[in-house]
Scaffold this motif. Structure first.
Motif, mmCIF file in Angstrom:
data_model
loop_
_atom_site.group_PDB
_atom_site.id
_atom_site.type_symbol
_atom_site.label_atom_id
_atom_site.label_comp_id
_atom_site.label_asym_id
_atom_site.label_seq_id
_atom_site.Cartn_x
_atom_site.Cartn_y
_atom_site.Cartn_z
ATOM 1 N N VAL A 1 0.825 -1.204 0.000
ATOM 2 C CA VAL A 1 0.000 0.000 0.000
ATOM 3 C C VAL A 1 0.863 1.260 0.000
ATOM 4 C CG1 VAL A 1 -1.804 1.277 1.223
ATOM 5 C CG2 VAL A 1 -1.892 -1.224 1.156
ATOM 6 N N VAL A 2 1.824 1.348 0.918
ATOM 7 C CA VAL A 2 2.622 2.562 1.059
ATOM 8 C C VAL A 2 3.724 2.628 -0.003
ATOM 9 C CG1 VAL A 2 4.093 3.907 2.610
ATOM 10 C CG2 VAL A 2 2.095 2.690 3.527
ATOM 11 N N GLU A 3 4.628 1.643 -0.018
ATOM 12 C CA GLU A 3 5.773 1.680 -0.935
ATOM 13 C C GLU A 3 5.334 1.689 -2.398
ATOM 14 O OE1 GLU A 3 9.160 -1.487 -2.233
ATOM 15 O OE2 GLU A 3 8.958 -1.147 -0.072
ATOM 16 N N GLN A 4 4.373 0.822 -2.734
ATOM 17 C CA GLN A 4 3.939 0.728 -4.127
ATOM 18 C C GLN A 4 2.818 1.719 -4.452
ATOM 19 O OE1 GLN A 4 3.167 -3.429 -4.994
ATOM 20 N NE2 GLN A 4 5.289 -3.975 -4.615
ATOM 21 N N GLU A 5 2.497 2.552 -3.465
ATOM 22 C CA GLU A 5 1.480 3.590 -3.648
ATOM 23 C C GLU A 5 0.217 3.027 -4.292
ATOM 24 O OE1 GLU A 5 3.382 6.759 -5.798
ATOM 25 O OE2 GLU A 5 4.736 7.198 -4.132
ATOM 26 N N CYS A 6 -0.285 1.961 -3.686
ATOM 27 C CA CYS A 6 -1.426 1.244 -4.234
ATOM 28 C C CYS A 6 -2.515 1.118 -3.167
ATOM 29 C CB CYS A 6 -0.968 -0.134 -4.699
ATOM 30 S SG CYS A 6 -2.253 -1.072 -5.511
ATOM 31 N N PRO A 7 -3.417 2.094 -3.110
ATOM 32 C CA PRO A 7 -4.492 2.010 -2.117
ATOM 33 C C PRO A 7 -5.513 0.943 -2.518
ATOM 34 C CG PRO A 7 -4.793 3.938 -3.485
ATOM 35 C CD PRO A 7 -3.510 3.303 -3.912
ATOM 36 N N TYR A 8 -5.470 -0.169 -1.832
ATOM 37 C CA TYR A 8 -6.395 -1.275 -2.096
ATOM 38 C C TYR A 8 -6.674 -1.971 -0.766
ATOM 39 C CZ TYR A 8 -2.835 -4.873 -1.512
ATOM 40 O OH TYR A 8 -1.899 -5.717 -0.994
ATOM 41 N N PRO A 9 -7.703 -2.798 -0.711
ATOM 42 C CA PRO A 9 -8.045 -3.457 0.556
ATOM 43 C C PRO A 9 -7.084 -4.609 0.880
ATOM 44 C CG PRO A 9 -9.597 -4.098 -1.143
ATOM 45 C CD PRO A 9 -8.681 -3.067 -1.753
ATOM 46 N N GLU A 10 -5.990 -4.293 1.536
ATOM 47 C CA GLU A 10 -5.014 -5.326 1.915
ATOM 48 C C GLU A 10 -5.669 -6.402 2.779
ATOM 49 O OE1 GLU A 10 -2.055 -7.833 2.835
ATOM 50 O OE2 GLU A 10 -2.116 -6.441 1.180
ATOM 51 N N LEU A 11 -6.523 -5.997 3.687
ATOM 52 C CA LEU A 11 -7.259 -6.963 4.506
ATOM 53 C C LEU A 11 -8.504 -7.346 3.714
ATOM 54 C CD1 LEU A 11 -6.811 -5.306 7.994
ATOM 55 C CD2 LEU A 11 -5.428 -7.061 6.898
ATOM 56 N N ASP A 12 -8.349 -8.382 2.857
ATOM 57 C CA ASP A 12 -9.357 -8.736 1.867
ATOM 58 C C ASP A 12 -10.321 -9.832 2.302
ATOM 59 O OD1 ASP A 12 -7.674 -10.928 1.824
ATOM 60 O OD2 ASP A 12 -7.095 -10.710 -0.277
ATOM 61 N N GLY A 13 -10.215 -10.273 3.546
ATOM 62 C CA GLY A 13 -11.104 -11.322 4.028
ATOM 63 C C GLY A 13 -10.622 -12.732 3.743
ATOM 64 N N ASN A 14 -9.508 -12.888 3.037
ATOM 65 C CA ASN A 14 -9.019 -14.218 2.668
ATOM 66 C C ASN A 14 -8.012 -14.803 3.657
ATOM 67 O OD1 ASN A 14 -10.539 -14.387 0.252
ATOM 68 N ND2 ASN A 14 -9.061 -13.043 -0.743
ATOM 69 N N ASP A 15 -7.402 -13.964 4.479
ATOM 70 C CA ASP A 15 -6.356 -14.456 5.385
ATOM 71 C C ASP A 15 -6.785 -15.613 6.287
ATOM 72 O OD1 ASP A 15 -3.948 -12.930 4.738
ATOM 73 O OD2 ASP A 15 -5.102 -11.198 5.379
ATOM 74 N N PRO A 16 -8.022 -15.645 6.810
ATOM 75 C CA PRO A 16 -8.401 -16.775 7.661
ATOM 76 C C PRO A 16 -8.353 -18.134 6.952
ATOM 77 C CG PRO A 16 -9.887 -14.945 8.049
ATOM 78 C CD PRO A 16 -9.047 -14.581 6.846
ATOM 79 N N ALA A 17 -8.473 -18.154 5.624
ATOM 80 C CA ALA A 17 -8.447 -19.412 4.875
ATOM 81 C C ALA A 17 -7.037 -19.796 4.418
ATOM 82 C CB ALA A 17 -9.361 -19.295 3.660
ATOM 83 N N CYS A 18 -6.048 -18.977 4.729
ATOM 84 C CA CYS A 18 -4.686 -19.165 4.209
ATOM 85 C C CYS A 18 -3.744 -19.783 5.230
ATOM 86 C CB CYS A 18 -4.101 -17.810 3.802
ATOM 87 S SG CYS A 18 -4.987 -16.983 2.479
ATOM 88 N N LEU A 19 -2.680 -20.373 4.695
ATOM 89 C CA LEU A 19 -1.489 -20.676 5.481
ATOM 90 C C LEU A 19 -0.580 -19.468 5.325
ATOM 91 C CD1 LEU A 19 -0.735 -24.348 4.385
ATOM 92 C CD2 LEU A 19 -1.563 -23.587 6.625
#
Length: 153
Positions: A34-52
């Motif tokens: 988000v900061v370094e790549q200057e890309c405002p997007y939803p980093e917390l996308d709801g998928n993390d609970p299903a991931c390793l």
């Protein structure tokens, strides 16, 4: 030649991470994507609970991280959110992170094709790990990407 720093590999589900470990991982991802790549997007996308969540650690210091998951039962497993800490770049940790991520993905999903959505300028890097492009270049959150597959082992 740059020497690879010593690290340990940690692979956990989201609920197995401590609050401090989760904070460090999410902070790094926001700092990079988000900061370094200057890309405002939803980093917390709801998928993390299903991931390793795979982390490369030097003691308690987070060096790099990635997530491994299968979005749908019929989908290929994916490696994503591949990030190396800005404080630890230039030490070949990206290579180590991808080797460890592929190994963890193969352990979680044996014998399956692995997919990534790669930033287009990193195609050669991912190709060095056996990934081949399967799409034309497209914009994702304003950054050119290409889908790539790594054939079954």
């Amino acid at each position: 030649m740059t020497t690879l720093p010593s690290y340990t590999t940690d692979v956990r589900r989201l609920e197995e991470l401590s609050a401090l470990d989760l904070y460090a991982m999410l902070k790094m991802r926001v700092d990079v994507f988000v900061v370094e790549q200057e890309c405002p997007y939803p980093e917390l996308d709801g998928n993390d609970p299903a991931c390793l969540h795979l982390r490369l650690l030097d003691g308690r210091d987070l060096l790099a991280c990635a997530r491994i998951w299968r979005p749908e039962p019929s989908d290929n497993p994916r490696i994503g959110r591949v990030a190396v800490s800005p404080d630890h770049r230039g030490k070949r940790l990206g290579e180590a992170l991808m080797r460890e991520s592929i190994a963890a993905c193969e352990q979680a999903y044996p014998g399956e094709t692995i997919e990534i959505s790669a930033q287009a300028h990193l195609q050669k890097f991912y190709a060095s790990f056996g990934f081949s492009p399967i799409s034309e270049e497209y914009l994702e959150d304003g950054i050119p990407h290409v889908d790539m597959l790594r054939a079954k082992p």
